[in-house]
Design an enzyme around this catalytic site. Structure first.
Site, PDB file in Angstrom:
ATOM      1  N   ASP A  81      -8.889   6.803 -26.848  1.00  0.00           N
ATOM      2  CA  ASP A  81      -7.503   6.486 -26.539  1.00  0.00           C
ATOM      3  C   ASP A  81      -7.473   5.319 -25.562  1.00  0.00           C
ATOM      4  OD1 ASP A  81      -5.022   7.514 -27.319  1.00  0.00           O
ATOM      5  OD2 ASP A  81      -4.695   8.505 -25.402  1.00  0.00           O
ATOM      6  N   TYR A  83      -6.429   3.223 -22.230  1.00  0.00           N
ATOM      7  CA  TYR A  83      -6.030   3.656 -20.889  1.00  0.00           C
ATOM      8  C   TYR A  83      -4.505   3.724 -20.823  1.00  0.00           C
ATOM      9  CZ  TYR A  83     -10.836   2.459 -19.504  1.00  0.00           C
ATOM     10  OH  TYR A  83     -12.200   2.392 -19.396  1.00  0.00           O
ATOM     11  N   PHE A  94     -12.845   1.126 -23.596  1.00  0.00           N
ATOM     12  CA  PHE A  94     -13.490   1.222 -22.289  1.00  0.00           C
ATOM     13  C   PHE A  94     -13.243   0.007 -21.393  1.00  0.00           C
ATOM     14  CE2 PHE A  94     -16.126   4.102 -24.901  1.00  0.00           C
ATOM     15  CZ  PHE A  94     -15.976   5.274 -24.170  1.00  0.00           C
ATOM     16  N   HIS A 207     -20.008  11.965 -23.464  1.00  0.00           N
ATOM     17  CA  HIS A 207     -19.064  10.926 -23.036  1.00  0.00           C
ATOM     18  C   HIS A 207     -19.438  10.469 -21.622  1.00  0.00           C
ATOM     19  CE1 HIS A 207     -15.202   9.070 -21.951  1.00  0.00           C
ATOM     20  NE2 HIS A 207     -15.008   8.965 -23.248  1.00  0.00           N
TER      21      HIS A 207
END
Length: 248
Positions: A81, A83, A94, A207
């Protein structure tokens, strides 16, 4: 004195596909999706949310496909998703816009990169946590959902983006060029079924979030994905060069 407020460049302004550029190699796939019923519903949903005054990030949902052409993809890093904080998301998994403090997951990515390869993280605040240079050198930084509303993680999950991003993963997997897929966390690893592991290198770990980066079964810190990818890329590039020289 005018009361008109200038648009915030950090958020989505348009739900029109013509305002979202992509590299030519992706164009047919993207057009096919947005002409499908799922794609049409997704654009309608985004327009409805914009009309309702929602703050949606990032400003360019397809930016990863604009910066990293299909024919240039050598590594795929899957996120989940964008930010959901203002001025964070820049359309690459990221990655955050220059000058924004590093999110914990990205901090751990840089930590593992330094541990694994001895690479020094980018200086802060310039360029900080922006991974644009990775994207320009063949790293497809792809979230599986490409928009989100401010303060509402996963708010656009299940609205249709996953159909497009699954198609993108299949498209990359179907190419003859060997690619490294880095799947961090259970969500990314659920996409493993879309990848031809006989042709490409698939690396899986937890993760990089602080909640899971040090936990079993495969802690992100210490996974060695960057050195494995580097060694595999060098090996496959050398093998491809030998084949091309033999044919020539």
């Amino acid at each position: 004195m005018s009361n008109i407020t200038s648009p915030d460049p950090s958020q989505l302004q348009s739900a029109k596909l013509c305002d979202w550029p992509v590299a030519s190699g992706w164009q047919a796939l993207v057009t096919q999706f947005f002409e499908s019923p799922t794609g049409v519903r997704l654009l309608d949903f985004l327009q409805q949310r914009l009309s309702a005054g929602a703050s949606i990030f990032p400003p360019q949902p397809l930016r990863a496909l604009d910066i990293t052409p299909l024919e240039s993809v050598r590594v795929v890093i899957l996120g989940q998703d964008p930010y959901h904080g203002r001025r964070q998301a820049e359309g690459l998994a990221f990655s955050v816009t220059p000058g924004v403090p590093l999110p914990p997951s990205l901090r751990n990515i840089f930590k593992e990169l330094q541990r694994d390869l001895g690479a020094t993280p980018p200086p802060f605040p310039t360029p900080g946590g922006s991974l644009v240079q990775w994207a320009r050198h063949g790293v497809l930084l792809l979230n599986t959902c490409l928009t989100v509303e401010e303060g509402l993680p996963a708010s656009h999950a299940g609205k249709g983006w996953e159909v497009l991003t699954d198609a993108i993963i299949r498209e990359v997997s179907g190419r003859t060029t060997p690619v490294v897929f880095m799947l961090w966390g259970s969500h990314a690893q659920s996409k493993r079924i879309l990848i031809d592991a006989t042709r490409h290198l698939v690396l899986c770990a937890n993760h990089p979030s602080p909640l899971s980066a040090m936990r079993p079964p495969v802690p992100f810190i210490g996974c060695g994905h960057f050195s494995q990818a580097k060694a595999w890329r060098e090996k496959t590039t050398d093998s491809q060069s030998k084949i091309e020289n033999t044919v020539a």
